[in-house]
Design an enzyme around this catalytic site. Sequence first.
Site, PDB file in Angstrom:
ATOM      1  N   ASP A 220      -9.764   0.700   1.386  1.00 56.58           N
ATOM      2  CA  ASP A 220      -9.002   2.386   1.992  1.00 56.58           C
ATOM      3  C   ASP A 220      -9.519   3.579   0.735  1.00 56.58           C
ATOM      4  OD1 ASP A 220      -9.488   2.998   4.749  1.00 56.58           O
ATOM      5  OD2 ASP A 220      -7.480   2.944   5.087  1.00 56.58           O
TER       6      ASP A 220
ATOM      7  N   THR B 109      -7.610  -1.665   5.599  1.00 58.44           N
ATOM      8  CA  THR B 109      -7.403  -0.591   5.461  1.00 58.44           C
ATOM      9  C   THR B 109      -6.158  -0.065   5.368  1.00 58.44           C
ATOM     10  OG1 THR B 109      -6.915  -1.081   8.086  1.00 58.44           O
ATOM     11  CG2 THR B 109      -9.517   0.009   6.874  1.00 58.44           C
ATOM     12  N   HIS B 110      -5.547   0.855   5.697  1.00 58.71           N
ATOM     13  CA  HIS B 110      -4.000   0.967   5.236  1.00 58.71           C
ATOM     14  C   HIS B 110      -3.942   0.666   6.623  1.00 58.71           C
ATOM     15  CE1 HIS B 110      -0.763   2.975   3.682  1.00 58.71           C
ATOM     16  NE2 HIS B 110      -0.516   3.689   5.342  1.00 58.71           N
ATOM     17  N   ALA B 111      -3.919   1.231   7.398  1.00 59.49           N
ATOM     18  CA  ALA B 111      -3.492   1.084   8.751  1.00 59.49           C
ATOM     19  C   ALA B 111      -3.212  -0.314   9.539  1.00 59.49           C
ATOM     20  CB  ALA B 111      -4.507   1.860  10.108  1.00 59.49           C
TER      21      ALA B 111
ATOM     22  N   ASP C 237       0.758  -1.047  -0.183  1.00 61.95           N
ATOM     23  CA  ASP C 237       0.213  -0.217   0.462  1.00 61.95           C
ATOM     24  C   ASP C 237       0.813   1.307  -0.004  1.00 61.95           C
ATOM     25  OD1 ASP C 237      -2.627   0.264  -0.685  1.00 61.95           O
ATOM     26  OD2 ASP C 237      -2.907   1.680   1.793  1.00 61.95           O
TER      27      ASP C 237
END
Length: 819
Positions: free
Chosen positions: A745, A771-773, A649
């Site tokens: 995301d 998600t990115h996180a 990502d």
Amino acid sequence: GVLAAVALPRSARRVLCLLTILRSGAAYLPLDPRQPAARLRGILTDAHARILIGPAGLCDGLDTRPLAADTLGEGAPPDVPDTPAAGPEDPAYVIYTSGSTGAPKGVIVPHAAIVNRLEWMRAHYAIGPEDRILQKTPATFDVSVWELFLPFLSGARLVVAPPDAHRDPAWLCRLMRAHRITVLHFVPSMLAAVLDEPAARGLEARLVFCSGEALPAALRDRFHRTIRSELHNLYGPTEAAVDVSYWPADADDDSRPVPIGLPVWNTRLHVLDGRLRPVPPGTPGQLYLGGRQLATGYLGRPDLTAERFIAAPPGLPDERLYATGDLATLREDCAVVYLGRLDHQVKLRGQRIELGEIEAVLAAHPDVAQAAVLAREDQPGRTLLAAYVVTESGRAFDRDALAAHMADHLPDYMIPTAWIPLATLPVTANGKLDRKALPAPELSAQTASRPPHTGLERRVAEAFRTVLGLPDLPGADDDFFALGGHSLLAARLALALRDGHDLSLGTVFQYPTVARLAAHLEDADGRTAGASQAGFGPVVTLRESTDRPALFCIHPAGGLSWCYGTLARALPTPRTVHGLQASALALNGRPPADSLDALAQAYTDQVLSLQAEGPYHLAGWSVGGILAQAVAAELQARGRAVGVVALLDAYPCEAWRDRPEPAPEDLYKALLHIAGADPDALPPERLSRSGVVEFLRTQGHPLGELSDARLDAVFETVGCTNRLVRGHRHTRYDGPALHFQAALDHADSGLSPEMWQPHVGTLTRHAVDSTHAGLPGAAATARIAPILDACLRAADPTTPIADAAEPHCPPIRSHEEPA
Ligand code: AMP
């Protein structure tokens, strides 16, 4: 009647979202954003949720409308009517629990039910403005409902624990002290881990509640020797608004077993035989519940509702009863005693699991002909999930592929630890599965692992054996988690080895093998310099194995590479994994690099010093991906062979150049993000360096315990990497690159993997439901690791051609195309 789903990490903002939903008259549906996307999407569809506050990508293709949490509160306040929008019989929340038929089921709890439970608790325990209630239970577990709403009904102070704190006994003790918590809850297995923690000694509270699983009498007694507080044993299923019975487990209570006790307000407990007749005290029967707190039923499942919520037989003061599936008996004084389950529902560290749901997911894999899953307690106090699998004829038993399939559909705590291939499942004389004849799993050490040889390695191996209850001493390269360890056992291991060292739960996650943990302790013991640098030097070795070329993972913006530990462990083929870290963290006074190219050259030197021969495999998440591409280009310019370049990502520099320059408060938000806290947790006036550090310290977060100098270094590194990224021009790397996109995301954020095309030879793209996180987390890693591993093996020099052909676990929703 409208359902609004919330998939946010624990934070004050989430509390506001839940209140807002209830105020609007809708009911809330809590989801754990860390569970696999396929499961969350299944629940959103099943529930017909109207909106979702959480990762927008989860709603793709569904009728659910995404709503960003940070838009709440913008614009003029809406007119909120004075009269409540929902009536007593309208649903307040819907919580999904494991379902024995293969899919989770939603329990609808109306306002009247939960208000009865909350008002009973407020009055019975005199909870008021002097109290401080800790909200630490995940919102998907109904204990959270009183933690969340009782403060608003009683005037008590609500203290919201940081997202990961509920797993870490030492962290919980720090929170209890820092916030002088007076009211809190533990499932008994977590309470046991907290009592093991030396920091628990002398803690004080007013009311400690246990529920979720049986409270052993010995644990009650140990509690009173360690903590000064009342202890109460509550009991109840999700289907009856949290708890329906209570028992004061006082210091002078000598009941064995500890009863689940007496009914709460407007509630009746009936112990009945197979023909629904009350049984006399001392005789076991099934426990049925009646009264105000019963759930409406299962959402959209009249069949399941009719099975469990039945008409009461004549003569009982109830109309409707809920059949709990719990075996119970009455004492002479009418206190109810819990005896066990009547079905295949189990509790594992407080989590309710239907083994049938795990079996159904396993049986859906095309290689599986038959499957059975057991929760086994072969060693006392150590229960694990064991999967027994008969494969389709002609199909090999591929444990990794099956585990990856499970990780796509089930939360972590439902994934089996032990896997046992069988030719046939044993059956009883009348042809039913004979669960008792299923063999105990052998959780033995890796056969190839060398025996521990130094004194310290033997001590660590001995601690592994004791904590995990292994028959033999594990080898030096055996991994704690692969041998059946989990977070509660890791806390116990940390404790067993602490002995004067500062050994935290995080250290066990970072150094999970016997040899690596021993080496880390040796550093901490002997060389003072080594001790202070542990984890902060320019290289952290996350896994060790000499057979194949290493994988070099480059740090994201904060400069630390600890986030790659999960990936390092999850690669099915053993290889060394090094994390390269920002040199500023070592506090060696060296000036920071003045360009990203200079940084890439330094990292290239570092890589070449660690491994003499190519190919060099590189990976990086976020800014780490930009650095990985730059190191690949630099290695190529120096005539070195590059293997895999994995961009997790990450997006090239031009994606960031035109975005506004980050303000100082963005750095502080970045640190909150690294700590797993809500970046918007602090009001603008506290968004300063000292404000953030103070926040992390009062939250008891380990990052808040870094020395001032080290924290300065992390702040500086975030700012510095950000500057370098903006000023960088990519040099082309003429070779293949692999991109993993966090689809939740970035499905339509304007950042696309194609942006890399001018900077690499070819590009292979994979979309991961994350998600990115969340990308370095366990769920996303379970999807990434098999693909990355197959690519690494294909690029290794010694791999036979046949071995390198195909990734053995194609991901769900992946698309591969050459650039
Ligand atoms: P849940 O719906 O997750 O709250 O799980 C409900 C089940 O957990 C009950 O039916 C019991 O089997 C078990 N349980 C809950 N509280 C207790 C307790 N205090 N003692 C024994 N078992 C409990």
